[in-house]
Design a protein around this motif. Structure first.
Motif, PDB file in Angstrom:
ATOM      1  N   GLY A 125       0.808  -1.214   0.000  1.00 57.00           N
ATOM      2  CA  GLY A 125       0.000   0.000   0.000  1.00 57.00           C
ATOM      3  C   GLY A 125       0.841   1.264   0.000  1.00 57.00           C
ATOM      4  N   GLY A 126       2.130   1.132   0.248  1.00 57.98           N
ATOM      5  CA  GLY A 126       3.017   2.284   0.319  1.00 57.98           C
ATOM      6  C   GLY A 126       2.891   3.010   1.640  1.00 57.98           C
ATOM      7  N   GLY A 127       4.010   3.465   2.168  1.00 54.38           N
ATOM      8  CA  GLY A 127       4.027   4.236   3.397  1.00 54.38           C
ATOM      9  C   GLY A 127       3.487   3.483   4.592  1.00 54.38           C
ATOM     10  N   GLY A 128       3.851   3.918   5.768  1.00 53.57           N
ATOM     11  CA  GLY A 128       3.298   3.356   6.992  1.00 53.57           C
ATOM     12  C   GLY A 128       3.661   1.906   7.209  1.00 53.57           C
ATOM     13  N   GLY A 129       2.969   1.303   8.117  1.00 55.26           N
ATOM     14  CA  GLY A 129       3.187  -0.098   8.378  1.00 55.26           C
ATOM     15  C   GLY A 129       4.247  -0.382   9.418  1.00 55.26           C
ATOM     16  N   MET A 130       4.979   0.617   9.874  1.00 55.86           N
ATOM     17  CA  MET A 130       5.990   0.385  10.893  1.00 55.86           C
ATOM     18  C   MET A 130       5.321   0.269  12.254  1.00 55.86           C
ATOM     19  N   THR A 131       5.864  -0.584  13.075  1.00 56.99           N
ATOM     20  CA  THR A 131       5.326  -0.673  14.421  1.00 56.99           C
ATOM     21  C   THR A 131       6.087   0.215  15.392  1.00 56.99           C
ATOM     22  N   HIS A 132       7.367   0.477  15.105  1.00 59.08           N
ATOM     23  CA  HIS A 132       8.173   1.295  16.005  1.00 59.08           C
ATOM     24  C   HIS A 132       9.137   2.146  15.204  1.00 59.08           C
ATOM     25  N   ALA A 133       9.105   3.436  15.467  1.00 55.45           N
ATOM     26  CA  ALA A 133      10.035   4.362  14.815  1.00 55.45           C
ATOM     27  C   ALA A 133      10.994   4.895  15.868  1.00 55.45           C
ATOM     28  N   LEU A 134      12.237   5.118  15.469  1.00 53.15           N
ATOM     29  CA  LEU A 134      13.260   5.632  16.366  1.00 53.15           C
ATOM     30  C   LEU A 134      13.808   6.924  15.782  1.00 53.15           C
ATOM     31  N   HIS A 161      12.571  19.416  14.025  1.00 50.08           N
ATOM     32  CA  HIS A 161      12.544  18.256  14.914  1.00 50.08           C
ATOM     33  C   HIS A 161      11.098  17.821  15.185  1.00 50.08           C
ATOM     34  N   HIS A 162      10.256  18.789  15.509  1.00 51.77           N
ATOM     35  CA  HIS A 162       8.858  18.461  15.815  1.00 51.77           C
ATOM     36  C   HIS A 162       8.159  17.862  14.596  1.00 51.77           C
ATOM     37  N   HIS A 163       8.459  18.383  13.424  1.00 49.75           N
ATOM     38  CA  HIS A 163       7.875  17.841  12.189  1.00 49.75           C
ATOM     39  C   HIS A 163       8.301  16.384  11.993  1.00 49.75           C
ATOM     40  N   LEU A 164       9.572  16.103  12.214  1.00 47.13           N
ATOM     41  CA  LEU A 164      10.081  14.743  12.060  1.00 47.13           C
ATOM     42  C   LEU A 164       9.404  13.784  13.053  1.00 47.13           C
ATOM     43  N   ILE A 165       9.264  14.212  14.289  1.00 44.47           N
ATOM     44  CA  ILE A 165       8.634  13.364  15.315  1.00 44.47           C
ATOM     45  C   ILE A 165       7.158  13.141  14.996  1.00 44.47           C
ATOM     46  N   ARG A 166       6.449  14.208  14.603  1.00 43.18           N
ATOM     47  CA  ARG A 166       5.024  14.052  14.257  1.00 43.18           C
ATOM     48  C   ARG A 166       4.845  13.130  13.052  1.00 43.18           C
ATOM     49  N   THR A 167       5.710  13.268  12.060  1.00 39.49           N
ATOM     50  CA  THR A 167       5.619  12.416  10.878  1.00 39.49           C
ATOM     51  C   THR A 167       5.870  10.964  11.250  1.00 39.49           C
ATOM     52  N   ALA A 168       6.856  10.722  12.109  1.00 40.33           N
ATOM     53  CA  ALA A 168       7.120   9.354  12.568  1.00 40.33           C
ATOM     54  C   ALA A 168       5.891   8.805  13.301  1.00 40.33           C
ATOM     55  N   ALA A 169       5.247   9.646  14.122  1.00 41.65           N
ATOM     56  CA  ALA A 169       4.072   9.206  14.871  1.00 41.65           C
ATOM     57  C   ALA A 169       2.889   8.896  13.948  1.00 41.65           C
ATOM     58  N   GLU A 170       2.815   9.572  12.805  1.00 43.27           N
ATOM     59  CA  GLU A 170       1.742   9.301  11.838  1.00 43.27           C
ATOM     60  C   GLU A 170       1.914   7.941  11.161  1.00 43.27           C
ATOM     61  N   HIS A 171       3.171   7.485  11.063  1.00 45.23           N
ATOM     62  CA  HIS A 171       3.470   6.270  10.297  1.00 45.23           C
ATOM     63  C   HIS A 171       3.820   5.062  11.151  1.00 45.23           C
ATOM     64  N   ALA A 172       3.860   5.216  12.449  1.00 45.47           N
ATOM     65  CA  ALA A 172       4.256   4.092  13.310  1.00 45.47           C
ATOM     66  C   ALA A 172       3.308   4.006  14.502  1.00 45.47           C
ATOM     67  N   ASP A 173       3.217   2.798  15.037  1.00 44.78           N
ATOM     68  CA  ASP A 173       2.389   2.599  16.223  1.00 44.78           C
ATOM     69  C   ASP A 173       3.020   3.215  17.463  1.00 44.78           C
ATOM     70  N   ALA A 213      16.611   2.491  25.000  1.00 45.22           N
ATOM     71  CA  ALA A 213      15.340   3.066  24.551  1.00 45.22           C
ATOM     72  C   ALA A 213      14.380   1.991  24.087  1.00 45.22           C
ATOM     73  N   VAL A 214      14.890   0.990  23.380  1.00 40.99           N
ATOM     74  CA  VAL A 214      14.041  -0.089  22.881  1.00 40.99           C
ATOM     75  C   VAL A 214      13.516  -0.924  24.045  1.00 40.99           C
ATOM     76  N   VAL A 215      14.362  -1.163  25.046  1.00 40.40           N
ATOM     77  CA  VAL A 215      13.918  -1.914  26.223  1.00 40.40           C
ATOM     78  C   VAL A 215      12.863  -1.110  26.982  1.00 40.40           C
ATOM     79  N   ARG A 216      13.097   0.196  27.160  1.00 42.06           N
ATOM     80  CA  ARG A 216      12.125   1.045  27.858  1.00 42.06           C
ATOM     81  C   ARG A 216      10.791   1.084  27.130  1.00 42.06           C
ATOM     82  N   ALA A 217      10.857   1.034  25.792  1.00 38.01           N
ATOM     83  CA  ALA A 217       9.623   1.078  25.008  1.00 38.01           C
ATOM     84  C   ALA A 217       8.898  -0.261  25.031  1.00 38.01           C
ATOM     85  N   GLY A 218       9.522  -1.272  25.641  1.00 37.50           N
ATOM     86  CA  GLY A 218       8.879  -2.569  25.763  1.00 37.50           C
ATOM     87  C   GLY A 218       8.956  -3.417  24.509  1.00 37.50           C
ATOM     88  N   LEU A 219       9.913  -3.127  23.633  1.00 32.62           N
ATOM     89  CA  LEU A 219      10.023  -3.858  22.369  1.00 32.62           C
ATOM     90  C   LEU A 219      11.039  -4.978  22.419  1.00 32.62           C
TER      91      LEU A 219
END
Length: 166
Positions: free
Chosen positions: A37-46, A58-70, A134-140
C-alpha cells in the motif's frame, strides 16, 4: 516454453536467475515503500538527535514518525558542558509530544574529535547502548535477548519536507 529458451539461447537456469533478480528488486522496492500500500506499516520508529534546542524541523520529524508508526521513541543526546541541559530538552519534547511518543535522554560526555577512530568507536558504542536502552524502555525487547530488528532508513520525502521548515 522450451522453444523460447532455444530461440533466445537461454538456458532454464539463466531464466530462473532473471526471475530471482526481478523478485529481489520488487521486494526491495516494497520494503522501501513500507509495503504494497506504500508508506506506513511500521510498528516502532526511532528518532535520534541532540535537539539542541528542539525546533520546528525536529517536531515535524517526530510528528511524521508518529503518523506512520504505532510507537515512536525519541532519543535525546547531550553532554554536560552544553548550555541547555539534557533534562530540559527531554521535558520540552515530552510536553509537546504525547502518546505514542516516548522521549528518553542519553548522556554523552565523550569528547568530540572528528579524526580519532577510538573516539568515533566510543560514540557509536554509547549511541548503540542508548538505542538498546530506549528499545527496552519502550517494551520492544528485553535486555540480553540479542536478535536483530529491521531499521528502516530515513525517509527521503522527509528530507525534502524539512527544507520548508527552519
Amino acid at each position: 516454453m522450451q522453444l523460447a529458451f532455444l530461440v533466445k539461447s537461454l538456458s532454464a537456469d539463466s531464466a530462473l536467475q532473471v526471475v530471482y533478480i526481478v523478485l529481489a528488486v520488487w521486494g526491495w522496492y516494497l520494503w522501501l515503500r513500507g509495503g504494497p500500500g506504500g508508506g506506513g506499516g511500521m510498528t516502532h520508529a526511532l528518532v535520534m538527535g541532540r535537539f539542541y534546542p528542539p525546533h520546528l524541523g525536529h517536531h515535524h520529524l517526530i510528528r511524521t514518525a508518529a503518523e506512520h508508526a504505532d510507537r515512536v521513541t525519541v532519543v535525546v543526546g547531550a553532554a554536560q558542558v552544553e548550555t541547555i541541559s539534557l533534562a530540559d530538552r527531554v521535558e520540552w519534547l515530552r510536553a509537546v509530544h504525547d502518546e505514542p511518543v516516548t522521549v528518553v535522554g542519553l548522556p554523552c560526555d565523550i569528547p568530540v574529535d572528528l579524526h580519532s577512530e577510538p573516539v568515533r568507536r566510543a560514540h557509536v558504542a554509547n549511541l548503540l547502548a542508548g538505542v538498546r536502552q530506549a528499545v527496552v524502555r519502550a517494551g520492544l525487547a528485553t535486555p540480553g535477548r540479542g536478535g536483530r530488528r529491521r531499521v528502516d532508513r530515513h525517509d527521503d520525502r522527509q528530507r525534502i519536507a524539512r527544507r520548508a521548515l527552519p
